[in-house]
Design a protein around this motif. Structure first.
Motif, PDB file in Angstrom:
ATOM      1  N   ILE A 128       0.752  -1.135  -0.121  1.00  0.00           N
ATOM      2  CA  ILE A 128       0.084  -0.173  -0.018  1.00  0.00           C
ATOM      3  C   ILE A 128       0.609   1.066  -0.205  1.00  0.00           C
ATOM      4  CG2 ILE A 128      -1.939   1.500   1.453  1.00  0.00           C
ATOM      5  CD1 ILE A 128      -2.385  -1.545   2.241  1.00  0.00           C
ATOM      6  N   ASN A 129       1.290   2.059  -0.972  1.00  0.00           N
ATOM      7  CA  ASN A 129       2.105   3.141  -1.192  1.00  0.00           C
ATOM      8  C   ASN A 129       0.948   4.419  -1.407  1.00  0.00           C
ATOM      9  OD1 ASN A 129       3.921   1.695  -1.785  1.00  0.00           O
ATOM     10  ND2 ASN A 129       3.907   1.853  -4.016  1.00  0.00           N
ATOM     11  N   ILE A 130       1.355   5.313   0.058  1.00  0.00           N
ATOM     12  CA  ILE A 130      -0.233   6.398   0.059  1.00  0.00           C
ATOM     13  C   ILE A 130       1.134   7.828  -0.692  1.00  0.00           C
ATOM     14  CG2 ILE A 130      -0.485   7.604   2.266  1.00  0.00           C
ATOM     15  CD1 ILE A 130      -0.923   5.140   2.892  1.00  0.00           C
ATOM     16  N   THR A 131      -0.201   7.923  -1.320  1.00  0.00           N
ATOM     17  CA  THR A 131       0.466   8.837  -1.900  1.00  0.00           C
ATOM     18  C   THR A 131      -0.209  10.578  -2.209  1.00  0.00           C
ATOM     19  OG1 THR A 131      -0.978   8.507  -4.060  1.00  0.00           O
ATOM     20  CG2 THR A 131       0.718   7.722  -3.987  1.00  0.00           C
ATOM     21  N   SER A 132      -1.178  11.168  -2.824  1.00  0.00           N
ATOM     22  CA  SER A 132      -1.531  12.049  -2.195  1.00  0.00           C
ATOM     23  C   SER A 132      -3.131  12.471  -3.058  1.00  0.00           C
ATOM     24  CB  SER A 132      -0.728  12.919  -1.889  1.00  0.00           C
ATOM     25  OG  SER A 132      -1.434  14.642  -1.530  1.00  0.00           O
ATOM     26  N   GLN A 133      -3.459  13.113  -3.062  1.00  0.00           N
ATOM     27  CA  GLN A 133      -4.268  13.307  -3.920  1.00  0.00           C
ATOM     28  C   GLN A 133      -3.921  14.623  -5.036  1.00  0.00           C
ATOM     29  OE1 GLN A 133      -7.410  16.614  -2.204  1.00  0.00           O
ATOM     30  NE2 GLN A 133      -5.799  17.948  -1.603  1.00  0.00           N
ATOM     31  N   GLY A 134      -2.403  14.836  -4.553  1.00  0.00           N
ATOM     32  CA  GLY A 134      -1.696  15.494  -5.329  1.00  0.00           C
ATOM     33  C   GLY A 134      -0.546  15.057  -5.531  1.00  0.00           C
ATOM     34  N   GLY A 135      -1.147  13.902  -5.938  1.00  0.00           N
ATOM     35  CA  GLY A 135      -0.821  12.360  -7.001  1.00  0.00           C
ATOM     36  C   GLY A 135      -1.664  12.044  -8.280  1.00  0.00           C
ATOM     37  N   ARG A 136      -2.611  12.957  -8.177  1.00  0.00           N
ATOM     38  CA  ARG A 136      -3.829  13.101  -9.803  1.00  0.00           C
ATOM     39  C   ARG A 136      -3.658  14.580  -9.840  1.00  0.00           C
ATOM     40  NH1 ARG A 136      -7.027   8.786  -9.103  1.00  0.00           N
ATOM     41  NH2 ARG A 136      -7.666   9.632 -11.185  1.00  0.00           N
ATOM     42  N   VAL A 137      -4.211  15.675  -8.665  1.00  0.00           N
ATOM     43  CA  VAL A 137      -4.043  16.531  -9.358  1.00  0.00           C
ATOM     44  C   VAL A 137      -2.925  17.770  -8.431  1.00  0.00           C
ATOM     45  CG1 VAL A 137      -6.842  16.767  -9.218  1.00  0.00           C
ATOM     46  CG2 VAL A 137      -5.726  16.939  -7.118  1.00  0.00           C
ATOM     47  N   THR A 138      -3.422  18.686  -9.760  1.00  0.00           N
ATOM     48  CA  THR A 138      -2.228  19.956  -8.610  1.00  0.00           C
ATOM     49  C   THR A 138      -2.486  21.252  -8.513  1.00  0.00           C
ATOM     50  OG1 THR A 138      -1.978  21.014 -10.978  1.00  0.00           O
ATOM     51  CG2 THR A 138      -0.398  18.837 -10.739  1.00  0.00           C
ATOM     52  N   LYS A 171      -1.755  -1.625  -3.557  1.00  0.00           N
ATOM     53  CA  LYS A 171      -2.660  -0.210  -4.117  1.00  0.00           C
ATOM     54  C   LYS A 171      -2.477   0.645  -3.597  1.00  0.00           C
ATOM     55  CE  LYS A 171      -5.892  -3.955  -2.243  1.00  0.00           C
ATOM     56  NZ  LYS A 171      -7.263  -3.686  -3.125  1.00  0.00           N
ATOM     57  N   ILE A 172      -3.155   1.818  -3.860  1.00  0.00           N
ATOM     58  CA  ILE A 172      -2.794   3.738  -3.726  1.00  0.00           C
ATOM     59  C   ILE A 172      -3.819   4.225  -2.596  1.00  0.00           C
ATOM     60  CG2 ILE A 172      -2.803   5.167  -4.616  1.00  0.00           C
ATOM     61  CD1 ILE A 172      -1.307   3.693  -7.242  1.00  0.00           C
ATOM     62  N   VAL A 173      -3.124   4.538  -1.904  1.00  0.00           N
ATOM     63  CA  VAL A 173      -4.179   5.604  -0.895  1.00  0.00           C
ATOM     64  C   VAL A 173      -4.296   7.108  -1.295  1.00  0.00           C
ATOM     65  CG1 VAL A 173      -5.605   5.653   1.484  1.00  0.00           C
ATOM     66  CG2 VAL A 173      -4.694   3.629   0.382  1.00  0.00           C
ATOM     67  N   GLU A 174      -5.454   7.617  -2.011  1.00  0.00           N
ATOM     68  CA  GLU A 174      -4.779   9.334  -1.946  1.00  0.00           C
ATOM     69  C   GLU A 174      -5.622  10.093  -0.954  1.00  0.00           C
ATOM     70  OE1 GLU A 174      -5.138   8.484  -6.872  1.00  0.00           O
ATOM     71  OE2 GLU A 174      -6.968   8.682  -5.761  1.00  0.00           O
ATOM     72  N   PRO A 175      -3.976  10.669  -0.008  1.00  0.00           N
ATOM     73  CA  PRO A 175      -4.984  11.076   1.014  1.00  0.00           C
ATOM     74  C   PRO A 175      -5.387  12.622   0.494  1.00  0.00           C
ATOM     75  CG  PRO A 175      -3.846  10.207   2.106  1.00  0.00           C
ATOM     76  CD  PRO A 175      -3.344   9.917   1.011  1.00  0.00           C
ATOM     77  N   GLY A 176      -6.093  13.465   1.143  1.00  0.00           N
ATOM     78  CA  GLY A 176      -6.162  14.859   1.151  1.00  0.00           C
ATOM     79  C   GLY A 176      -5.815  15.878   2.127  1.00  0.00           C
ATOM     80  N   SER A 177      -6.076  17.243   2.471  1.00  0.00           N
ATOM     81  CA  SER A 177      -5.275  17.519   3.712  1.00  0.00           C
ATOM     82  C   SER A 177      -5.905  17.041   4.647  1.00  0.00           C
ATOM     83  CB  SER A 177      -5.944  18.699   3.599  1.00  0.00           C
ATOM     84  OG  SER A 177      -4.946  19.488   2.146  1.00  0.00           O
ATOM     85  N   THR A 243      -9.679  15.565  -1.611  1.00  0.00           N
ATOM     86  CA  THR A 243     -10.216  14.627  -2.510  1.00  0.00           C
ATOM     87  C   THR A 243     -10.736  14.167  -3.664  1.00  0.00           C
ATOM     88  OG1 THR A 243      -7.687  13.534  -0.897  1.00  0.00           O
ATOM     89  CG2 THR A 243      -8.301  11.913  -3.460  1.00  0.00           C
ATOM     90  N   GLU A 244     -12.352  13.953  -2.367  1.00  0.00           N
ATOM     91  CA  GLU A 244     -13.324  13.669  -3.653  1.00  0.00           C
ATOM     92  C   GLU A 244     -13.872  14.715  -4.441  1.00  0.00           C
ATOM     93  OE1 GLU A 244     -16.171  12.266  -0.447  1.00  0.00           O
ATOM     94  OE2 GLU A 244     -15.230  10.477  -0.564  1.00  0.00           O
ATOM     95  N   LEU A 245     -13.449  16.113  -3.911  1.00  0.00           N
ATOM     96  CA  LEU A 245     -14.022  17.165  -4.656  1.00  0.00           C
ATOM     97  C   LEU A 245     -13.734  17.349  -5.709  1.00  0.00           C
ATOM     98  CD1 LEU A 245     -15.346  20.008  -4.663  1.00  0.00           C
ATOM     99  CD2 LEU A 245     -13.844  20.903  -3.490  1.00  0.00           C
ATOM    100  N   TYR A 246     -11.363  16.992  -5.438  1.00  0.00           N
ATOM    101  CA  TYR A 246     -10.545  17.818  -7.218  1.00  0.00           C
ATOM    102  C   TYR A 246     -10.745  16.429  -7.763  1.00  0.00           C
ATOM    103  CZ  TYR A 246      -9.690  21.450  -3.786  1.00  0.00           C
ATOM    104  OH  TYR A 246      -9.734  23.661  -3.102  1.00  0.00           O
ATOM    105  N   LEU A 247     -11.228  15.171  -7.423  1.00  0.00           N
ATOM    106  CA  LEU A 247     -11.222  14.281  -8.304  1.00  0.00           C
ATOM    107  C   LEU A 247     -11.943  14.085  -9.480  1.00  0.00           C
ATOM    108  CD1 LEU A 247      -7.970  14.033  -6.637  1.00  0.00           C
ATOM    109  CD2 LEU A 247      -8.740  11.476  -6.806  1.00  0.00           C
ATOM    110  N   GLY A 248     -13.117  14.804  -8.157  1.00  0.00           N
ATOM    111  CA  GLY A 248     -14.528  14.426  -9.061  1.00  0.00           C
ATOM    112  C   GLY A 248     -14.350  15.755 -10.484  1.00  0.00           C
TER     113      GLY A 248
END
Length: 275
Positions: A128-138, A171-177, A243-248
């Motif tokens: 399980i690699n913890i990335t970030s919402q910042g791994g999908r959006v900037t 697995k990838i987990v993408e936390p937000g703030s 994360t749900e907002l920005y990735l959405g």
């Protein structure tokens, strides 16, 4: 009992993950750079606190051996250790860029190199690699950080194919703030280019203004535990309202619509201005 090794457990998401797995009956190898400073986790049953610095391959190997010696096996690894950096790309020093990549990209790579031979022999395991919402959006003023998290996202997705033959789930987990010390401990790029000062102040100011949906680390830990135990081949797990907002927004519209939305949200003062 299953066993998980988690990096970066001295605070924040990593610490919350230790408590979650421990409460669910797992053995936990809780790793950190300075275990001699830990006074609470090492009092818990079925928690082994050991030294691990993701920048040092020997410490990673030693932590894995210590965990196997203690609990007999390792079933999952959570690559959580990471660092933040704010500021614009041009102001980042070469040393700052090298250090953040060494922690956020090469660090997880070192952990993977150390654990994969064991998982391949075992013919099972979950990464399980913890990335970030910042791994999908900037966001403006986070360019170097995004570069590291996009790299980790790409690596994790690619190796997820490579590891299927060995029964290893990725697995990838993408936390937000998240309400942790992570942002407070961030490196800030230098201020030697005064032309950027106003932009940085606007970008970071608007980011802080909208940072009202921060999750508690325990919420992120719940998602990490789900990723470790759902026994599915799902790759990505979003964690947090922002994360749900920005990735959405990114997924609902076309690419340019998303970019326009982020520009209008975070740097509206620079739009429609003549150069």
């Amino acid at each position: 009992m299953k066993t998980v090794l988690i990096t970066g457990t001295s605070s924040g998401i990593g610490r919350a993950a230790v408590l979650k797995f421990n409460n669910e009956g797992w053995n936990v190898i809780a790793t950190m750079r300075a275990p001699e400073k830990e006074t609470a986790l090492n009092q818990l049953d079925n928690v082994l606190v050991v030294a691990l610095d993701v920048q040092k391959s020997a410490s990673i190997a030693n932590a894995i051996v210590a965990g196997i010696d203690k609990y007999g096996k390792i079933d999952a690894v959570v690559n959580n250790a990471g660092a933040a950096i704010f500021g614009v790309f041009e102001q980042a020093t070469e040393d700052q860029v090298n250090k953040i990549f060494d922690t956020n990209v090469f660090g997880p790579m070192r952990v993977l190199r150390a654990i994969l031979p064991y998982f391949r022999t075992q013919r099972s395991g979950t990464i399980i690699n913890i990335t970030s919402q910042g791994g999908r959006v900037t966001f403006p003023t986070c360019s170097i950080y995004h570069a590291t998290k996009f790299s980790l996202e790409g690596l994790t997705e690619a190796i997820s194919y490579e590891l299927i033959p060995f029964g290893i789930r990725t697995k990838i987990v993408e936390p937000g703030s998240t309400v942790t010390k992570f942002v407070g401990g961030a490196v800030v790029t230098g201020g030697e280019i005064p032309e950027y000062e106003q932009f940085v102040n606007i970008g970071l100011g608007n980011w802080a203004k909208y940072d009202t949906m921060a999750s508690q680390p325990e919420e992120i830990a719940e998602t990490i535990f789900t990723a470790a135990t759902d026994e599915t081949d799902q790759l990505r797990y979003q964690a947090g309202q922002d994360t749900e907002l920005y990735l959405g927004k990114m997924q609902d519209g076309n690419d340019q619509a998303y970019v326009d939305y982020m520009r209008e949200r975070f740097i509206p003062e620079y739009l429609n201005t003549k150069k």
